[in-house]
Design a protein around this motif. Structure first.
Motif, PDB file in Angstrom:
ATOM      1  N   HIS A  13     106.585  62.677 -86.461  1.00 41.22           N
ATOM      2  CA  HIS A  13     105.235  61.904 -86.449  1.00 41.22           C
ATOM      3  C   HIS A  13     105.157  61.375 -84.975  1.00 41.22           C
ATOM      4  CE1 HIS A  13     107.982  58.850 -87.760  1.00 41.22           C
ATOM      5  NE2 HIS A  13     106.982  57.879 -86.950  1.00 41.22           N
ATOM      6  N   ILE A  16     103.493  63.990 -82.746  1.00 38.38           N
ATOM      7  CA  ILE A  16     102.181  64.281 -83.110  1.00 38.38           C
ATOM      8  C   ILE A  16     101.177  63.018 -82.357  1.00 38.38           C
ATOM      9  CG2 ILE A  16     100.377  64.092 -85.129  1.00 38.38           C
ATOM     10  CD1 ILE A  16     102.700  65.710 -86.745  1.00 38.38           C
ATOM     11  N   MET A  32     100.171  73.531 -85.959  1.00 38.71           N
ATOM     12  CA  MET A  32     101.398  72.779 -85.727  1.00 38.71           C
ATOM     13  C   MET A  32     102.480  73.917 -85.836  1.00 38.71           C
ATOM     14  SD  MET A  32     100.366  69.989 -88.873  1.00 38.71           S
ATOM     15  CE  MET A  32     101.556  68.424 -88.556  1.00 38.71           C
ATOM     16  N   TYR A  41     101.372  75.492 -89.753  1.00 37.64           N
ATOM     17  CA  TYR A  41     100.235  75.383 -90.530  1.00 37.64           C
ATOM     18  C   TYR A  41      99.252  75.372 -89.439  1.00 37.64           C
ATOM     19  CZ  TYR A  41      97.183  72.592 -93.515  1.00 37.64           C
ATOM     20  OH  TYR A  41      96.024  72.216 -94.293  1.00 37.64           O
ATOM     21  N   ARG A  51      91.910  63.317 -87.886  1.00 41.26           N
ATOM     22  CA  ARG A  51      92.638  64.090 -88.903  1.00 41.26           C
ATOM     23  C   ARG A  51      94.047  64.117 -88.287  1.00 41.26           C
ATOM     24  NH1 ARG A  51      94.301  65.554 -93.343  1.00 41.26           N
ATOM     25  NH2 ARG A  51      94.473  67.665 -93.855  1.00 41.26           N
ATOM     26  N   VAL A  52      94.423  64.249 -87.016  1.00 40.42           N
ATOM     27  CA  VAL A  52      95.689  64.170 -86.520  1.00 40.42           C
ATOM     28  C   VAL A  52      96.410  62.827 -86.649  1.00 40.42           C
ATOM     29  CG1 VAL A  52      97.188  64.444 -84.224  1.00 40.42           C
ATOM     30  CG2 VAL A  52      95.345  66.136 -84.725  1.00 40.42           C
ATOM     31  N   ASN A  54      96.125  60.983 -88.957  1.00 42.45           N
ATOM     32  CA  ASN A  54      96.972  60.784 -90.453  1.00 42.45           C
ATOM     33  C   ASN A  54      98.272  61.479 -90.330  1.00 42.45           C
ATOM     34  OD1 ASN A  54      94.533  59.778 -91.762  1.00 42.45           O
ATOM     35  ND2 ASN A  54      93.715  61.689 -92.004  1.00 42.45           N
ATOM     36  N   TYR A  55      98.559  62.473 -89.754  1.00 41.44           N
ATOM     37  CA  TYR A  55      99.839  63.051 -89.458  1.00 41.44           C
ATOM     38  C   TYR A  55     100.671  62.502 -88.744  1.00 41.44           C
ATOM     39  CZ  TYR A  55      97.682  67.365 -91.377  1.00 41.44           C
ATOM     40  OH  TYR A  55      97.202  68.399 -91.975  1.00 41.44           O
ATOM     41  N   HIS A  61     102.908  60.434 -97.011  1.00 41.02           N
ATOM     42  CA  HIS A  61     102.682  61.845 -97.110  1.00 41.02           C
ATOM     43  C   HIS A  61     103.439  62.463 -98.476  1.00 41.02           C
ATOM     44  CE1 HIS A  61     100.849  61.543 -93.153  1.00 41.02           C
ATOM     45  NE2 HIS A  61     102.446  60.903 -92.732  1.00 41.02           N
ATOM     46  N   ILE A  65     103.774  67.861 -97.252  1.00 41.80           N
ATOM     47  CA  ILE A  65     103.466  67.330 -95.580  1.00 41.80           C
ATOM     48  C   ILE A  65     104.300  66.734 -94.908  1.00 41.80           C
ATOM     49  CG2 ILE A  65     101.518  65.990 -94.668  1.00 41.80           C
ATOM     50  CD1 ILE A  65     100.617  68.637 -95.959  1.00 41.80           C
ATOM     51  N   ILE A  69     105.672  67.820 -91.135  1.00 40.88           N
ATOM     52  CA  ILE A  69     105.575  67.083 -90.089  1.00 40.88           C
ATOM     53  C   ILE A  69     107.050  66.807 -89.385  1.00 40.88           C
ATOM     54  CG2 ILE A  69     105.180  64.354 -89.619  1.00 40.88           C
ATOM     55  CD1 ILE A  69     102.932  64.297 -91.602  1.00 40.88           C
ATOM     56  N   THR A  72     107.485  69.668 -87.171  1.00 41.64           N
ATOM     57  CA  THR A  72     106.556  69.806 -86.079  1.00 41.64           C
ATOM     58  C   THR A  72     107.236  69.417 -84.635  1.00 41.64           C
ATOM     59  OG1 THR A  72     104.732  69.798 -87.667  1.00 41.64           O
ATOM     60  CG2 THR A  72     104.216  69.468 -85.160  1.00 41.64           C
TER      61      THR A  72
END
Length: 622
Positions: A13, A16, A32, A41, A51-52, A54-55, A61, A65, A69, A72
């Motif tokens: 995260h 991200i 991702m 994804y 949206r990003v 949230n990740y 999560h 998810i 993450i 990623t």
């Protein structure tokens, strides 16, 4: 659309989080990626930054998810002008990239239609698949070729329309068998006038458009009038047509009165698997159903699965005006907008709670539930057989993908190699492959050489396309039709390619070439056999027989094509239409080769330039 990307050795995260300062709240699509830049994804967003964000949170999560993450390492972004564009782009990228964490529809073949051709005075009725380029009226889609064939047979019985090609039609001098069994009115030999045949075509099209009740009433009136006029033969023919129409309607099962044109789509999920059942309702008639088994994750819910299915399912085909669903989807407004743009008119998404539409959904749900139960039972049985295969031949693990190879030829002529594939879901027919044997230096009938060519081509391509063996295309086991010689040839190929971890087994007929006495050959190990009543032996026989069936079919198709080939096939600019014109004019390809320029230019569609090319083609050969 700007494209922003960055890579980092870190994952999770925090990686991200680093992208948030480069994003705004434009709609768009994000990808991702893991440390090897493989796409994990693909998602859409009404507002990318939200949206990003949230990740980027460390918690809250689902397990799926959270795992995504953690893997990623980088992200890519594409902004779009509208949310609908983002939805369409997302589905295109999912189909193209097949990310591991997305819901993926694995079967996206086009559906067949019925075509009433308009290129002939006596229209032909036939099955059509693919682009609608031929002139005529199209009716569909139908769920399968079988559904089309059943409907065509019924239409032939009722309306006596021809299904022969135009070339066959023109060449006939007397009626064919279909006329004798009352499936065709023989327009090819003048047994029906063009006006009467046109009326039959019109009636068939009315039936396909759903006007069957009015059509039956009209036929009943005609039958009564014929009877009063003492035209008993005509009255009997009309009576038979009415009966056939009634049989067609009763055979269709579901014929909703209040649903004229819709797709009924129901989803059932169980045990980490999903089945989507689609019923095609056209002209108030059931035109068949088909089940799909999308790839899903362990903690995904129905709305997400159904939304992903809709986006991918209608990517290649037009939606109907109504789509009746078993579950609500998350972004219904975006999906409606995207599907309406594709169709060119308003599309409704309905989730009915009562009435006829709810009954349709209940029926589709029952089919989905039963289909998934059958698939899970078959999968368990298949998994048990694959595990038995591993035990019988001391494999490290049960194979998930088995490739079976066979050759087919007649004394070396029209040689074809075949590969069929089996896995936990049974035979994977979409992954079958045939290989036209190219080796000019092969001795006719050299099975070793053919097998060597097939496997070399197969694995060279695999190494080129997936050197890191990340996809599911790499086999866990090879079954070769043959004995020690074939196994020795395969070992040489694998050694040359540097592949030492794909086991292979030669399946030979054994003593007296008797079924049940198969011998199994492995490199460096003694020949072995299995007990005659061993389920694994039956399984291997079934795998080998499927490869043999596919190889013979490919060989016959190649041989048939060669038999119908002519020297005209080798001339650039001479397609099927001009080839037919030349053969009709001269009678044979040999006569074409002897023709002079003035004779060639007398053929429809052959200009002076093409005539010169045809003349030079034959005379250059000497």
């Amino acid at each position: 659309m700007p494209d922003t990307s960055r890579t980092s050795p870190e994952t999770g995260h925090e990686v991200i989080q680093g992208y948030l300062k480069t994003l705004d709240n434009s709609p768009g699509v994000y990808r991702m990626l893991d440390e090897q830049s493989r796409v994990l994804y693909v998602g859409k967003a009404r507002a990318l930054k939200k949206r990003v964000a949230n990740y980027a949170k460390p918690g809250g999560h689902s397990p799926r998810i959270a795992r995504m993450i953690r893997e990623t390492a980088s992200m890519m972004f594409l902004t779009t002008r509208t949310e609908t564009e983002a939805l369409l782009l997302e589905q295109n990228l999912i189909k193209q990239l097949k990310p591991r964490y997305n819901v993926l529809l694995r079967d996206d073949k086009s559906f067949p239609n019925i075509l009433v051709s308009r290129t002939h005075a006596f229209p032909q009725i036939k099955k059509h698949r693919g682009a609608k380029t031929e002139k005529g009226e199209y009716f569909g889609p139908f769920a399968s070729a079988g559904a089309v064939n059943r409907t065509l047979n019924q239409l032939q019985r009722v309306f006596l329309l021809r299904n022969c090609t135009d070339a066959t039609f023109e060449s006939r001098t007397r009626p064919c068998l279909l006329y004798q069994i009352k499936r065709c009115s023989a327009p090819c030999t003048g047994y029906i006038t063009s006006a009467d045949y046109a009326a039959s075509v019109s009636d068939a099209m009315r039936f396909l458009k759903g006007d069957s009740t009015e059509l039956q009433e009209q036929l009943a009136r005609q039958m009564a009038a014929a009877s009063e006029a003492m035209e008993f033969e005509r009255a009997a023919a009309l009576r038979d047509r009415i009966r056939a129409l009634t049989n067609v309607q009763s055979a269709q099962g579901i014929n909703p009165r209040g649903v004229r044109e819709a797709d009924v789509i129901a989803l059932h999920m169980e045990g980490g698997q999903a089945c989507v059942q689609v019923f095609f309702i056209r002209a108030n008639q059931n035109w068949g159903n088909k089940d799909y088994y999308p790839r899903i994750g362990p903690d995904i819910d129905e709305p997400e699965v159904l939304e992903a299915f809709l986006g991918q399912f209608y990517d290649q085909q037009d939606p109907p005006p109504q789509i009746i669903l078993s579950h609500q989807i998350e972004n219904a407004d975006l999906m409606i907008d995207a599907l309406s743009q594709k169709l060119g008119r308003k599309v409704e998404l309905l989730v009915p709670q009562r009435g006829e539409k709810a009954e349709l959904i209940d029926g589709a749900m029952r089919n989905a539930r039963e289909s998934l139960a059958r698939r899970m039972a078959e999968g368990q049985a298949q998994s048990k057989l694959l595990a038995g295969l591993a035990d019988a031949f001391d494999l490290d693990a049960a194979p998930r993908r088995v490739e079976i190879y066979d050759n087919s030829h007649i004394q070396g002529a029209h040689a074809v190699g075949a590969m069929v594939v089996a896995g936990t879901d049974g035979f994977l027919k979409s992954q079958y492959r045939k290989f036209n044997i190219r080796g000019d230096d092969l001795t006719p009938g050299d099975d070793f050489g053919m097998m060597k060519e097939v496997l070399t081509r197969r694995f060279q391509r695999l190494i080129k396309e997936d050197p890191d063996r990340e996809s599911e295309a790499w086999p866990d086991l090879l079954l070769i039709d043959g004995g020690a010689g074939q196994v020795s040839a395969v070992k040489q190929i694998m050694d040359d390619l540097g592949i030492d971890d794909v086991p292979f087994i030669g399946v030979a007929k054994g003593i007296d070439r008797d079924l049940g006495k198969e011998e199994f050959h492995r490199p460096g190990q003694p020949v072995m056999a299995l007990q005659r009543n061993d389920p694994v032996l039956y399984f291997i026989q079934r795998l080998r027989d499927e490869a043999h069936r596919f190889a013979i079919g490919a060989h016959r198709a190649k041989r048939s094509k060669a038999v119908s080939a002519t020297p005209l096939d080798d001339i650039a600019g001479v397609g099927a239409t001009r080839k037919r014109a030349l053969l009709a004019h001269f009678g044979s390809a040999k006569a074409v080769s002897r023709a002079n320029l003035s004779d060639l230019t007398a053929v429809d569609g052959i200009n002076e330039g093409l005539a010169q090319k045809i003349y030079d083609h034959f005379h250059a050969r000497g």
